[in-house]
Each structure stands twice: as C-alpha cells, then as structure tokens.
Design a protein around this motif. Structure first.
Motif, PDB file in Angstrom:
ATOM      1  N   LEU A 253      -2.410   4.361   0.785  1.00  0.00           N
ATOM      2  CA  LEU A 253      -1.675   3.421   1.631  1.00  0.00           C
ATOM      3  C   LEU A 253      -1.792   3.731   3.118  1.00  0.00           C
ATOM      4  O   LEU A 253      -1.171   3.048   3.924  1.00  0.00           O
TER       5      LEU A 253
ATOM      6  N   HIS B 166      -4.117   3.438   5.366  1.00  0.00           N
ATOM      7  CA  HIS B 166      -4.678   2.389   6.211  1.00  0.00           C
ATOM      8  C   HIS B 166      -3.707   1.216   6.359  1.00  0.00           C
ATOM      9  O   HIS B 166      -3.507   0.689   7.470  1.00  0.00           O
ATOM     10  N   GLN B 167      -3.040   0.788   5.244  1.00  0.00           N
ATOM     11  CA  GLN B 167      -2.097  -0.330   5.327  1.00  0.00           C
ATOM     12  C   GLN B 167      -0.921   0.011   6.228  1.00  0.00           C
ATOM     13  O   GLN B 167      -0.414  -0.835   6.965  1.00  0.00           O
TER      14      GLN B 167
ATOM     15  N   THR C 286      -2.135  -0.297   9.863  1.00  0.00           N
ATOM     16  CA  THR C 286      -2.298  -1.683  10.320  1.00  0.00           C
ATOM     17  C   THR C 286      -0.941  -2.379  10.466  1.00  0.00           C
ATOM     18  O   THR C 286      -0.799  -3.294  11.277  1.00  0.00           O
ATOM     19  N   SER C 287       0.057  -1.961   9.703  1.00  0.00           N
ATOM     20  CA  SER C 287       1.402  -2.543   9.813  1.00  0.00           C
ATOM     21  C   SER C 287       2.243  -1.837  10.864  1.00  0.00           C
ATOM     22  O   SER C 287       3.428  -2.163  11.015  1.00  0.00           O
TER      23      SER C 287
ATOM     24  N   MET D  86       5.354   0.177  -1.309  1.00  0.00           N
ATOM     25  CA  MET D  86       4.952  -1.178  -0.954  1.00  0.00           C
ATOM     26  C   MET D  86       6.183  -2.051  -0.679  1.00  0.00           C
ATOM     27  O   MET D  86       6.172  -2.888   0.226  1.00  0.00           O
TER      28      MET D  86
ATOM     29  N   LYS E 187       7.314  -1.205   2.709  1.00  0.00           N
ATOM     30  CA  LYS E 187       6.430  -1.828   3.703  1.00  0.00           C
ATOM     31  C   LYS E 187       6.795  -3.299   3.886  1.00  0.00           C
ATOM     32  O   LYS E 187       6.872  -3.798   5.018  1.00  0.00           O
TER      33      LYS E 187
END
Length: 958
Positions: free
Chosen positions: A803, A805-806, A809-810, A841, A844
C-alpha cells in the motif's frame, strides 16, 4: 305558567339534578378508593384528663397493641389528646401503616406507652350501601320513564334520588371542598329521604290536596331538617365532643327508623282498610316490602346502635342491605299492578254476592235463634237481643268475606295462573337458550315439572327431510327407538293419542314395538313454516305419558301444550339454525385464519386493492419491506402510499385481464431506501369471475441483486488476481536480469566513485520491485487454512509494502510503531494480511480528500495478548452505525465520490470472521469528524522463542 312548560322545566331540573348527583357519586367513589383513612379502631369518648376507650374491637390495631376498654389515652407522640378531633388529626398526620406512640393510663394507676400501627379504615360497608343507592336510582329512573304519568311516580323518583345520595355519598375524611360538598349533600338527603318515604306512604293513592293535608305533609319534613341543622351546627359552630357527635348520629338513625316504621305501619293499615282491588294489590306489596326492609334494619341495627350495644359487622351489613327491598317492591307495585277492571269487578261482585248471601242466611239464623231465646228464656232482653245479633253478624262479616274471596280467587284463577306462569317461564327459557342440547333438556324438564307426568320425550329432526330421533327424555332409560315413522300428523291434527301404546293395532310390528317401549300416550307436533312456500314442517315431536297419579291429561292441558308446541318448534329451529351458523362461522374463521396465516407467513409482500384503488389487505412482509405499518396503509388510496413510478406502471397494467410482472423494478420506500423487486399485478376475481380489485405480489430481490453484483465483482477480482499473479511472475524475470547485470557492472566498475553509487541504487530498486511483485503474487495466491507460528510485525510490513504507493499518492502519512521482540501468534498469514489490508484500505477511504491524513499502525504486547492498533484521522463512524458495521453487505459507501472506491459491505464482515477464526477480538473506537481506531487482540503463544527478531523503531513515510 302553562302546564307543558312546567313539565319541561321539571324534566330539565330533574335531569340536571340527577346528572350532578351521578357525577359527584362517581368522583366520591374514586376519591374513596385512592384515599385511605388511617384508624386505630377504637371508639374514644372525652373524659376529664384524656380519651376513654369505650369499645376496642377484636383484631383492631389498638387491640393488637394491648389497649383495652376503659383505658385512658392522654397523648400521642407526646402531643396531648383532650379531644377526639385532636387524636384524629394526629392519626391523619401519621398516615396508613405508620406507627404512633400512645400514652395510656389504666385503672388510674398504671401509666405506659404502646406502639399502635394505624390501618386503613374498613369502609367495605360503603360499597353495599352504594349498591343499594344504585338500585334505588336505577329503579327510580325505570319507573319514571315507564310510568311518568302514574300517581306518585314523580314523588317516588325524588325519594329514589334522595336515597341514592344518602347511600352513595360518603365523605372520605380529606375534608376538602369536594368532601364538604359530599358531606352537606348527604346531610340534606338524610333529612329528606325518611320524610319523602313517609310522605309517600301518607299520600299514596289519595287525590285530595286540601290545605290541611298540604300543611301536614310539609310538617313531615321539619324533624329531618332539625336533625340536619343540629349536625351542621355541631360541626361548624360548637366545639362538639365525640359524645355529642355520637348522640346526634343516634338521633339521625332514630329519626330514619322512626319514619320508616311509621310509613310501614301506614302502608299496612291502609292495606287492611283498602277497598280498591288495585290499591289493595299495590299496598300489599308496599306494606310487605316496607316490613321486610324496616324490621331487620330496626331490630338488628337501629335498636342496638341507640342502646350502645356492640354490633357485629356482618350483622350491620346485612341489616343495611335489607333496605334494598324497598325500591324493588315499590317499583313492582307501581309498574306491574294496573287494574284489570273486568276481572276484579267480576271477582269482587261474586265475592260480595256470596258473602252477602251467606251473611243474610246467617243473620236470619242468628235472629231466629235470638228471638227464640228472648221469647222463651230471656224475655227481658227483647230489643237488646236483636241488637246483639246484629253486632255479632257485623263482626264476622269481614272474616267470612275474606274466606269467600280467597276461595273464589282460587276457583277462578288457579289453573289460569298456573298455565300463564307456565307460558311465561317457557317463553323466558325458550327465548334465552340457543344451545340445542340445553334447550331440549330444559323443555323436557319443564314439561315434567309443570304437568307432573312420569315420562316425557322430545324427538327432533336435525335437517329438513331427516328422520326424527330421540333428543332428550325423562323417565326413559335405554329405550330402543327403532322406527318413529308412525309420528305423522295428517290434515289439521296437531296431536296423536294412544290410549294403550302396547296395543296400537293400526301400527306395523316394528312401530308397535317402538310405541310400546316408549310407553307414551300423547304425541304433539312442533311445526314451523317453510320459508317461501309457507308450508308447515314438523321439526320436533313432544311425547308425554300419564301423570304421576296415573291420569290422562285434560283437554285444557292439551290445548296449552298445542299452543306451546308452536313456540317450542320455533325455538328448536332457531337453536338448530344458530348451531349450524355457529359451526359455519367456526369453519369460516378457521379457514380465514388458515388463509391469513398463509399470507402472513409467505416471504413475499402481498397487498390487494379494490376497484377504487384503495388498499384492502397488507401482509406482514409488506410492513417490513415497505417500512409502512398495516394500520397506516389500509383503506388508503395507492397514490398516498406508493411512488409515482409504481403508480404509472400500475395504471398501465390494471385494466389488463392477465397477470403482468415488473422485473427488477426499483421501488422507493418511505424510509428513503430504494428496493429492487419483482412485482406481479393480477386481477382479483370472485368465484363467478367478477373482478373486485387487483392483487399485487412484491418479491424483494434487493439482497439477491446485491449478491449477484458482489459475486460478479468477486469474479472480476479473481480474474484481476490471476492477471496480477501472471504479471508479477512475468515482471520477476526482467527484474532478475536487471539485477544480475547491475551486480555484474558493479563488479566491473570496481571502486569507481561515480558509477558505483548509481549501480548500487539500481540493484536496491530491483530488489524492492521484486519484493513488491512477490508480495502481490503471495496475496493473490489462494491461501490455505493452515495455521503456523507468525510474527505480526512481518505481516504488517508486507501489507504496508503493497500500500506504500497508494498512501503516497493519497498524501497520507504513515506513522508505524512496531514493538520489538513481540511474542509469536498462531495464524494464517494470508488471512491476517487480508485483515490488515481491509482495515488500512477503509482508513484510506475515510481520509479521502483530507489535507493532512495520517495512518497510525502500532503493535505491542499486553499481558498474554499481542495487540495491533490501526487508526486514522478520517471522517469516523456514526454512533448509530457502530452496531451494524460487521453485518454482511452493510456499507456507507453506496454512492462514492469521484476517485473513491465503492464499498461491498463484506470487508469488515470477513475481517470479523477471520478474527473469530483466530480466537481474537476486534474492537473499534470512533468519533465522527475525529477518526477511528480498530484494536485487534491475538492470543500470544507461550514458551515459543522468537529467532532473528528485528528491532523496529518509529518510522514515518512521507
């Protein structure tokens, strides 16, 4: 003043007075129920130095405390009690079931204290008095409505109304405004009621209204008002002692009984002197009723009370209840006994004719004997002897007349009275009984008791055209009834007579055997008319034998029985119809309940509408699915309950004669939800195929549609997982080549300061890319249920690697704090990685578009558990949703924003199942707008040494 206007004013005044009395009586009764008056049970009297106990009833609070008659009470709780009123105030302040300390002096020497527990005053006799008052009022109203114009009816109603107030109004002891109103109304009724009674007795049946008589009538009310005035003055002006109150009560009771006894004597005297048949008959009941009511009350209550004798409570109650005979007998005399002039005059004429004839004969006989005696033995008497004969004759006239009248009444009335009472009793029993078995038994018993016959039988036919059968009998024990076909009545014949049932030669052998076994001489047909045709049908047959003396019935008996047979037939037909109707109603109710159970138990919403589109039926499934109670839907038009979309389709299809189905129709509900349903609309027809409305079946397939979507999504994810596994496998090959060549170049470059750092970074990044690809490959691989020893920190690191990278980016900051040397746990790595991935998740998504979002992941050892905390500073969870977050398919992300993923409602449900499978616990702490923290606890493995444990510090990834 016109008479009509006067009558209206009187009626309105009586109505208002009656309504006010009833209202006050009801309020007084309710207040008495809710207000308990404490008492010690003793009758105290004021003496010098305190209060003397005159009577201490057995089992009273004072008697249980040890107080005896003759004891002197000087204080209660150190408060002196010179008067009974002072004691009553002290008791009232304490209240029911409280304790008071009595200072007692016994025999003028012993001084001691006792504890008295106050109990509620026994006012049960008041309910009996209220019953008498209600009887008075009810009978007074009945007499007034039935016989408004009868002489004495208005006077009688005023007497009944005053009696109602006297017996129903009981002041409770609260002594508020209502209580004082009740008290004074009761005093007024106490003054009026005996005077009204005596006035009624004096004026009953008299037409004369002269001035002396009116003055005498008015004088009858003076004693009552004097007694009431004395009591009012004693309460309001004098500082009356208990002795004075008691004497005044004795005077009031004495006044009541004196007027009652006087009235009874007046009624009896006038009854003895009455000449009119109607008046005599009325006065007979009035005098008897007055004596029956007054004598027990006077002997059992008034005399003992005025003599200060102890009266048993049960005797006092029974003597008070005896007063109910007054209104009963009075109403019977006024309503029932109205002159039957012809009968009375005829009987009176016969009586006086016979009495006069007898007396004339007796007179002349006495004169002849007296003349003989005077002329032969007592010549000196002469005229005096004749006078003596006349006096003797006049003295025996009345007894002789009464004897002759009694004989004439018996001669003329006996049989007619017996048959009339028989008809009345039969009418009552026949009209009030609907059970066919009880009715037949009642008819048989009544016939036997009335006619004194030894054998009675009742044969009935259950259905038109069905043969007769024995329904009930008396005196017939196990009689074989084989052939009753001989019970046919031809022409105008209403009864069949068999002088010798054993030798009825005109019958067949089998019929003769049946007639002989029954041994009945009379058979009477009970016929009823057939509807439409008017023809008579025999529905029952009454069979009777001889009387107990062996005699046949008389022609008059048969005539009465033939009259009764028609009523009996109608009663039996009504009872049979009622039984069949009851059976059909029961069957209908059973079928209705069975059908309703089917409709209510089916898991499909069903409702029906009539031809005007009003909802007539609404089952339980519709209540749940459409979020509308049945009461809120029934009898309402469709356009007030359903959305325009459904109404449009319904209007389009309702005229069709076939069934139509709306597949996957989106149906909005009043709660704001949109349900997906298959809706079938069909015509509602009668047995004759006449349309009476439409029936609508609503099959809610929302969950099934959602499940289908989720299965499709799962299939898509499975395909993506397979694709990701292939991609990861293919990516690993070029990464391995890049890594190999980078390492080779590093060796050839040697210590070149310019190339070595670059090649080292290439090598590290290839390793890192390989780790990501391997992690993706491991996550997509189907996990087994094999449980091994795991380090939760490694699971967290692998998940964070996927996670990373996600999160970047967030723009979510990672705050990871993994405790070193954590105990190992037993679990499945793939499932625990799925748990961590689901929670991260969700965190997020909760921080979507938040400027400074951060994800905090922390592990630690707490006791014998390993604790994992995953928290965020996202939008949080509403308190109303906290108890539903683990439910399958529950999600708040039904309409995600652009860039946010749509929820399936399975993530936390799967997470909860995995935690249960690992014997772990999951808890959540959330505050809307602040953030959410999930706390996961895993049982630590005991006695397992962890090898190669790496120290983990606080690491923040931008």
């Amino acid at each position: 003043m016109p008479k009509a206007f006067q009558v209206r004013i009187t009626a309105i005044a009586l109505a208002l007075l009656t309504a006010a009395a009833c209202a006050l009586g009801v309020v007084n009764f309710l207040r008495e129920i809710h207000f308990e008056l404490p008492t010690d049970g003793v009758s105290w009297m004021e003496i010098q130095g305190g209060l003397k106990a005159e009577r201490v009833p057995a089992n009273s609070p004072a008697q249980r405390a040890g107080i005896r008659p003759g004891d002197v009470l000087i204080a209660v709780d150190e408060h002196p009690t010179p008067r009974v009123a002072t004691l009553n105030r002290q008791i009232w302040r304490h209240g029911v079931w409280s304790r008071g300390t009595y200072s007692i002096v016994r025999n003028a020497k012993a001084h001691f204290d006792v504890q008295v527990i106050f109990e509620p005053t026994d006012r049960s006799i008041n309910q009996g008095m209220r019953l008498i008052g209600l009887v008075y009022l009810g009978i007074g109203l009945y007499v007034l409505f039935r016989r408004w114009t009868a002489p004495g009816s208005m006077h009688f109603y005023l007497f009944c109304l005053a009696s109602f107030v006297l017996y129903d109004f009981k002041y409770t002891g609260e002594l508020n405004n209502l209580d004082w109103t009740i008290f004074y109304a009761n005093l007024l009724a106490q003054a009026l009621q005996p005077a009204l009674f005596l006035h009624f007795a004096v004026s009953f049946g008299r037409i004369s209204n002269s001035l002396p008589r009116r003055i005498l009538s008015a004088a009858l009310y003076i004693p009552g008002f004097v007694v009431a005035a004395l009591q009012i003055i004693a309460f309001t002006t004098w500082s009356a002692t208990e002795q004075l109150h008691h004497r005044l009560d004795q005077i009031a009771i004495g006044y009541l009984s004196a007027f009652y006894v006087t009235a009874a004597i007046v009624f009896y005297t006038r009854y003895r002197r009455a000449r009119s048949g109607l008046e005599r008959q009325q006065l007979k009941w009035l005098s008897r009723g007055a004596l029956i009511a007054v004598i027990p009350f006077t002997l059992l209550y008034t005399i003992p009370y005025m003599a200060d004798w102890d009266i048993w409570p049960i005797v006092a109650k029974l003597s008070g209840l005896s007063l109910v005979f007054l209104p009963l007998t009075f109403s019977w005399a006024i309503v029932r006994y109205r002159l039957m002039d012809v009968d009375l005059i005829f009987k009176r004429g016969v009586t006086y004719t016979l009495a006069t004839a007898g007396l004339v004969g007796l007179y002349f006989a006495v004169i002849a004997v007296a003349a003989e005696l005077v002329h032969t033995r007592l010549p000196s008497l002469r005229a005096w002897g004749l006078v003596a004969a006349i006096v003797v004759t006049s003295l025996i006239f009345d007894p002789l007349k009464n004897t002759i009248q009694a004989r004439v009444d018996k001669l003329f009335d006996r049989r007619r009275f017996d048959y009339r009472s028989t008809l009345v009793d039969f009418g009552r029993s026949l009209s009030s009984q609907t059970d066919i078995n009880l009715l037949t038994r009642s008819i048989v018993e009544r016939l036997q008791q009335t006619l004194l016959v030894t054998r009675v039988a009742l044969f009935t036919s259950s259905e038109p055209g069905a043969p007769l059968h024995l329904a009930a009998s008396h005196g017939l024990n196990d009689v074989p009834v084989n052939d009753l076909s001989f019970l046919h009545f031809y022409g105008q014949a209403r009864h069949l007579f068999l002088e010798t049932p054993q030798h009825a030669m005109h019958l067949t052998e089998e019929q003769q055997a049946t007639a002989a076994a029954l041994d009945l001489n009379y058979y009477l047909a009970c016929t009823v008319g057939e509807p439409g045709t008017g023809a008579q049908r025999t529905i029952a047959v009454i069979g009777l034998g001889r009387t107990s003396r062996g005699d046949f019935l008389s022609s008059e008996d048969i005539e009465v029985l033939e009259s009764l047979a028609g009523y009996i037939g109608i009663a039996i037909q009504n009872a049979q119809l009622y039984t069949r109707l009851q059976r059909q109603v029961t069957e209908f109710e059973r079928l209705k309940e069975f059908n309703e159970n089917i409709v209510e138990s089916i898991h499909i919403g069903i409702f029906a509408v009539d031809l005007e589109d009003r909802i007539e039926s609404w089952n339980a499934e519709m209540e749940v699915m459409y979020a509308t109670p049945r009461a809120a839907a029934l009898r309402r038009p469709l356009n007030e309950v359903f959305s325009p979309e459904f109404l449009g389709e319904f209007e389009r299809l309702k005229t069709e004669a076939t069934t139509h189905t709306l597949y996957k129709f989106r149906l909005p509900t009043p709660s704001g939800e949109v349900r997906t349903a298959n809706i079938a609309i069909a015509p509602l027809l009668t047995r004759d195929f006449v349309p009476v409305g439409r029936i609508v079946l609503v099959d809610d397939i929302t969950d099934r549609v959602n499940m289908e979507g989720q299965l499709a999504q799962a299939e898509k994810l499975s395909s993506i997982g397979l694709l990701a596994a292939g991609i990861a496998h293919e990516v690993n090959t070029p990464l391995a080549v890049i890594s190999s060549y980078a390492q080779m170049l590093t060796k050839h470059a040697g210590a070149d300061p310019r190339l070595s750092p670059i090649l080292e970074k290439i090598t590290q990044q290839t390793f890192r890319a390989s780790e990501i690809a391997n992690g993706l490959l491991n996550f997509s691989r189907t996990s087994t249920t094999e449980f091994t020893h795991l380090d939760i920190n490694l699971v967290i690191r692998d998940t964070l690697a996927l996670l990373e990278h996600q999160m970047k980016t967030s723009r979510i900051k990672l705050d990871v704090e993994l405790a070193p040397n954590l105990p190992l746990i037993r679990g499945n790595q793939g499932k625990l990685q799925q748990v961590a991935l689901n929670l991260m998740m969700n965190a997020k998504d909760a921080m979507f578009n938040r400027a400074e979002g951060y994800l905090r992941v922390q592990t630690e050892a707490v006791g014998n558990n390993v604790v994992l905390r995953i928290g965020d500073n996202g939008s949080g969870i509403e308190p109303s949703h906290l108890h539903k977050i683990y439910d399958p398919f529950f999600t708040t992300k039904l309409q995600p924003a652009v860039g946010q993923r749509k929820g399936t409602g399975l993530g936390l449900s799967v997470t909860y199942g995995i935690m249960q499978e690992h014997n772990g616990k999951i808890d959540v702490e959330s505050e809307p707008g602040v953030g959410t923290v999930f706390i996961l606890e895993f049982p630590a493995l005991a006695d397992v040494t962890r090898l190669g444990n790496e120290a983990s510090g606080r690491t923040i990834h931008a």
